[in-house]
Structure formats: structure tokens, C-alpha cells
Motif scaffolding. Structure first.
Motif, PDB file in Angstrom:
ATOM      1  N   PHE A 184      -9.929  34.999 -46.293  1.00 54.29           N
ATOM      2  CA  PHE A 184      -9.319  33.717 -45.991  1.00 54.29           C
ATOM      3  C   PHE A 184      -8.310  33.835 -44.861  1.00 54.29           C
ATOM      4  O   PHE A 184      -8.300  33.012 -43.930  1.00 54.29           O
ATOM      5  CB  PHE A 184      -8.649  33.137 -47.235  1.00 54.29           C
ATOM      6  CG  PHE A 184      -7.687  32.017 -46.921  1.00 54.29           C
ATOM      7  CD1 PHE A 184      -8.157  30.759 -46.573  1.00 54.29           C
ATOM      8  CD2 PHE A 184      -6.312  32.233 -46.935  1.00 54.29           C
ATOM      9  CE1 PHE A 184      -7.283  29.726 -46.258  1.00 54.29           C
ATOM     10  CE2 PHE A 184      -5.429  31.207 -46.624  1.00 54.29           C
ATOM     11  CZ  PHE A 184      -5.916  29.953 -46.288  1.00 54.29           C
ATOM     12  N   GLU A 197      -4.201  27.921 -49.662  1.00 52.41           N
ATOM     13  CA  GLU A 197      -5.531  28.303 -50.175  1.00 52.41           C
ATOM     14  C   GLU A 197      -5.593  28.189 -51.694  1.00 52.41           C
ATOM     15  O   GLU A 197      -6.587  27.716 -52.249  1.00 52.41           O
ATOM     16  CB  GLU A 197      -5.853  29.737 -49.728  1.00 52.41           C
ATOM     17  CG  GLU A 197      -7.269  30.170 -50.000  1.00 52.41           C
ATOM     18  CD  GLU A 197      -7.399  31.094 -51.196  1.00 52.41           C
ATOM     19  OE1 GLU A 197      -8.537  31.488 -51.524  1.00 52.41           O
ATOM     20  OE2 GLU A 197      -6.362  31.415 -51.801  1.00 52.41           O
ATOM     21  N   ALA A 235      -8.502  25.172 -52.189  1.00 53.45           N
ATOM     22  CA  ALA A 235      -9.845  25.705 -51.969  1.00 53.45           C
ATOM     23  C   ALA A 235     -10.816  25.191 -53.028  1.00 53.45           C
ATOM     24  O   ALA A 235     -10.508  25.190 -54.220  1.00 53.45           O
ATOM     25  CB  ALA A 235      -9.826  27.231 -51.980  1.00 53.45           C
TER      26      ALA A 235
END
Length: 418
Positions: free
Chosen positions: A130, A202, A206
Motif C-alpha cells: 500500500f 488505509e 480500504a
């Protein structure tokens, strides 16, 4: 990104941050959002001896011959040979965007043995993927990078408190193995603090792109995606909308997220998704939301279940769903035995059932009962003339059922084609 005009609007809500609410009455099956990701990255182990079975750009399933190392040079990265692509178009797009020379070099060096990541959990390997993808986004699309930074999530949030140590470890590792591109250094966009901020984004934003459904194994993610608008949807344990994705579909935009209404809602109502399968128990749901998202759910369903006994509360998975089915059948049978004579009487009886056991009707009408599925059913989109569809689609297994098969207690109704 497409949000059907005038259907949803962003609203600041007390205690829940930004939310999406209905700007007009919405119908079951109506598509209210089609969102394209601003960032995609694999959820599979970085330290892997073989090619992964998915295209590294669009994440469609690769054909058998394409996963072989000696497959087609047009579908394998010419620099590292570790990443395969489903077509020459995907390869070309990846080399100029998601799999730039710096990304390829960084991932290759992180993968090389001996790698400090080899003894790290899968979560840390995915976080490394990521961060590399996010920093690359700052170079290839500064506007999307700023959009990523605008999403919810801060390093000091309770849901992201563990990201600081991960940020220090991964930042030092990446910078030591592969110097950041000059563009990042010039803009001072490569720091431990920014890495921690990105990991916090994230954690909260996500979405998993899931592997195909199987009746015999646990479903898992093949990739993760960050969506600019879908991140505004808040959670509810009895959602009024659900997401559909068709990763292996032909054509472009296969990684788009499609949000459809489960049932009708009035104007002004907040549109919510469930962040996990709706059959989970109260204790399991609250634990997941606290650990992964940093909040305690106070939805109507949770308020009811919070008062249940410990034995009822600790029912897990299929046992809970089966118990709910029994309770639902008894409640519905009791309502039907009263033999109401008018439509208003029927609605009143149903309202009483929902008041006593608010998710009984939801589980009867909108939960897929296919083995190992526990997906959510939503009507197919209305026809061109606006006529609502009577066919329900499961957002996990893709099973199609006619509405009367479900609401008419045909819980084991056969799936239909088309």
C-alpha cells in the motif's frame, strides 16, 4: 466516479462524520453510486515464490497459460518477471501508472531474499504494498493523492493507534532498499509522519476485492481498493444498501464498486452499508468495529441485541443465523395466524414483528441462505420504464431468486437465469 445526479448528497452528521443521505425517495434495486478506485494494490503475500493468479493491474483472474513463467512476454513485467498481466493493454497501462519503474524496483527489493519482510505477518507485507502504491500515486496523479489524504483517518485515532510502529518499520525499510524518486524528495512527500497518516487512511477506507465465492472455503480478498465516494458510507448492522463488484467481468472498469439499494427509503434517510456479513453476532460485530474502525455501533439492531442474555449474545456465525431463522418463522407464523383481513392489518402485524425483533424481516427478505454465503440480497436495477424488478441478486455468490420465492417462505427457492 458516477453518483447518479441528485440521488445522494454529502452531509455532516453528529458523531458519525461525513455521511451520504438520500436527496430524494429511493427505490429498492436503484443504483445510487458507481465508484472507480483511486488506488489498487494486491492483498496477497509479497514474499511469494510464484506468479499470483490475478492480473497485477485490473486483478481479473489470469488464464492458466498466463500464470506460467514462460507464458507470454507481453503479459509479464519485462523488468522483474514477478508480475503478470491479463493483456498487453493492462501491461502498458501498468508500466505507465501503477507499476512504474520505481514501484517495480521497490517491490523487487522488498521481495529479494533475505528480506526483512519474510518473517513479518501478511498484514505488514500488504501495508508495504500500500505505501509503495500510495507514494507512487503522489507522482502519477497528485490530485488523486490529495483525495486520498482528505479521507477519514488520523494516526492518533483509536482505530489506527498501531500504525505508528508499522510506519517507522516500513518507512525505514523502503527508504533503505530503494531511494524515493526525486519528485517525492523535492516535494518533501516521503516521511515517517506521512507514512503513518497514509496507513491510517488505509485502515479505515480500504475495501476488499473478493475472490470468487466457494461453498467449501472461506472467502478472502485478492486486492484492496480505495474509493473516493464510497468511503463516505457509514456502517449499519441492518444496511439499506449494499455493494456489488464484478472483478472478473469483461471490459473496462471491472474494479468499480456499484452500490444498490436493498429496499425503498425516504428522502433524508442516511444510506448505510454493512462493513461485514450481517449474520455476525452482537459481540463479534462490536469487537470488529472497535478494533478496525474505532467506534461502538449504536444502530437499532445493536440497541436490541445489547439487552439479550449472554448466551444469546455469544452465538456465532451459522448458529446465530439458524436461531434467527427459527425466531423469524415463529414470529411470522404468529402474525399470520391472526389472519388480518386488510392490507393495513397485514402492515400493522408486520410492523409489530419488526418492533419486537427488528431484524427478523431483514433476515427473511434480504439474506442469502446459500451454504457458506451469508450475502445480502438486493433487487436487480429497475427496468428502463422504471418498473421495479422482482428478481433479487446476492452480492456475494451472485445467486438470483425471484422475490416471491423469498417472501413467500420459499427460502430454498431455486436460482434462476437472467
Amino acid at each position: 466516479m458516477e453518483m447518479t445526479k441528485d440521488l445522494l448528497r454529502v452531509k455532516e452528521t453528529e458523531g458519525r462524520g461525513r455521511a451520504l443521505v438520500a436527496a430524494q425517495p429511493l427505490r429498492g434495486g436503484q443504483i445510487v453510486l458507481r465508484d472507480s478506485p483511486i488506488l489498487l494494490y494486491s492483498s496477497l503475500p509479497l514474499i511469494s515464490p510464484s506468479l499470483h493468479p490475478y492480473c497485477n493491474h485490473c486483478f481479473k483472474t489470469l488464464k492458466q497459460t498466463q500464470t506460467q513463467a514462460a507464458g507470454s512476454s507481453a503479459c509479464v513485467c519485462p523488468w522483474c518477471s514477478h508480475h503478470a498481466f491479463c493483456s498487453s493493454n493492462c501491461l502498458s497501462s501498468a508500466l505507465s501508472y501503477s507499476h512504474s519503474p520505481w514501484v517495480c524496483q521497490a517491490l523487487s527489493r522488498l521481495r529479494d531474499s533475505p528480506s526483512p519482510l519474510s518473517d513479518q505477518p501478511l498484514e505488514r507485507q500488504v501495508q508495504a504494498r500500500f505505501l509503495i502504491a500510495a507514494y507512487n500515486l503522489a507522482i502519477v496523479s497528485p490530485s488523486n493523492f490529495q483525495m486520498l489524504l482528505s479521507l477519514q483517518g488520523q494516526p492518533d485515532d483509536s482505530a489506527a493507534a498501531d500504525t505508528t510502529a508499522a510506519a517507522h518499520f516500513l518507512h525505514c525499510l523502503i527508504s533503505s532498499l530503494c531511494a524515493p524518486p526525486p519528485a517525492l524528495q523535492e516535494q518533501q512527500l516521503f516521511s515517517v509522519e506521512l507514512s503513518a497518516a497514509l496507513l491510517a487512511k488505509e485502515k479505515l477506507n480500504a475495501f476488499g476485492l473478493m475472490e470468487p465465492f466457494s461453498e467449501t472455503s472461506q472467502r478472502s480478498s485478492r486486492a484492496y481498493a480505495i474509493y473516493p465516494k464510497a468511503s463516505f458510507f457509514n456502517h449499519d448492522c441492518l444496511p439499506n444498501a449494499c455493494r456489488f463488484d464484478y472483478v472478473d467481468a469483461d471490459g473496462d472498469r471491472n474494479t468499480d464498486m456499484v452500490i444498490r439499494m436493498i429496499h425503498d427509503v425516504p428522502v433524508g434517510r442516511e444510506i448505510c452499508l454493512s462493513y461485514f456479513p450481517v449474520n455476525q453476532s452482537y459481540s463479534s460485530r462490536q469487537r470488529t468495529l472497535a478494533e478496525d474502525y474505532g467506534f461502538a455501533c449504536q444502530c437499532d439492531r445493536c440497541k436490541v441485541e445489547a439487552n439479550w442474555s449472554d448466551n444469546e449474545e455469544n452465538i456465532e456465525g451459522e448458529e446465530e443465523a439458524e436461531g434467527m431463522d427459527e425466531d423469524q418463522d415463529q414470529e411470522m407464523e404468529a402474525a399470520s395466524e391472526s389472519e388480518p383481513e386488510s392490507g393495513s392489518d397485514i402492515e400493522e402485524a408486520q410492523a409489530q414483528v419488526e418492533s419486537d425483533f427488528p431484524h427478523a424481516y431483514f433476515f427473511l427478505s434480504f439474506m442469502c441462505n446459500k451454504t457458506n454465503c451469508w450475502g445480502t440480497l438486493a433487487p436487480l436495477p429497475p427496468k428502463d420504464d422504471g418498473t421495479p424488478s422482482n428478481v433479487m441478486e446476492c452480492n456475494v455468490c451472485g445467486n438470483l431468486k425471484k422475490d416471491e420465492e423469498i417472501n413467500g417462505h420459499g427460502h430454498d427457492g431455486l436460482s434462476i437465469d437472467g
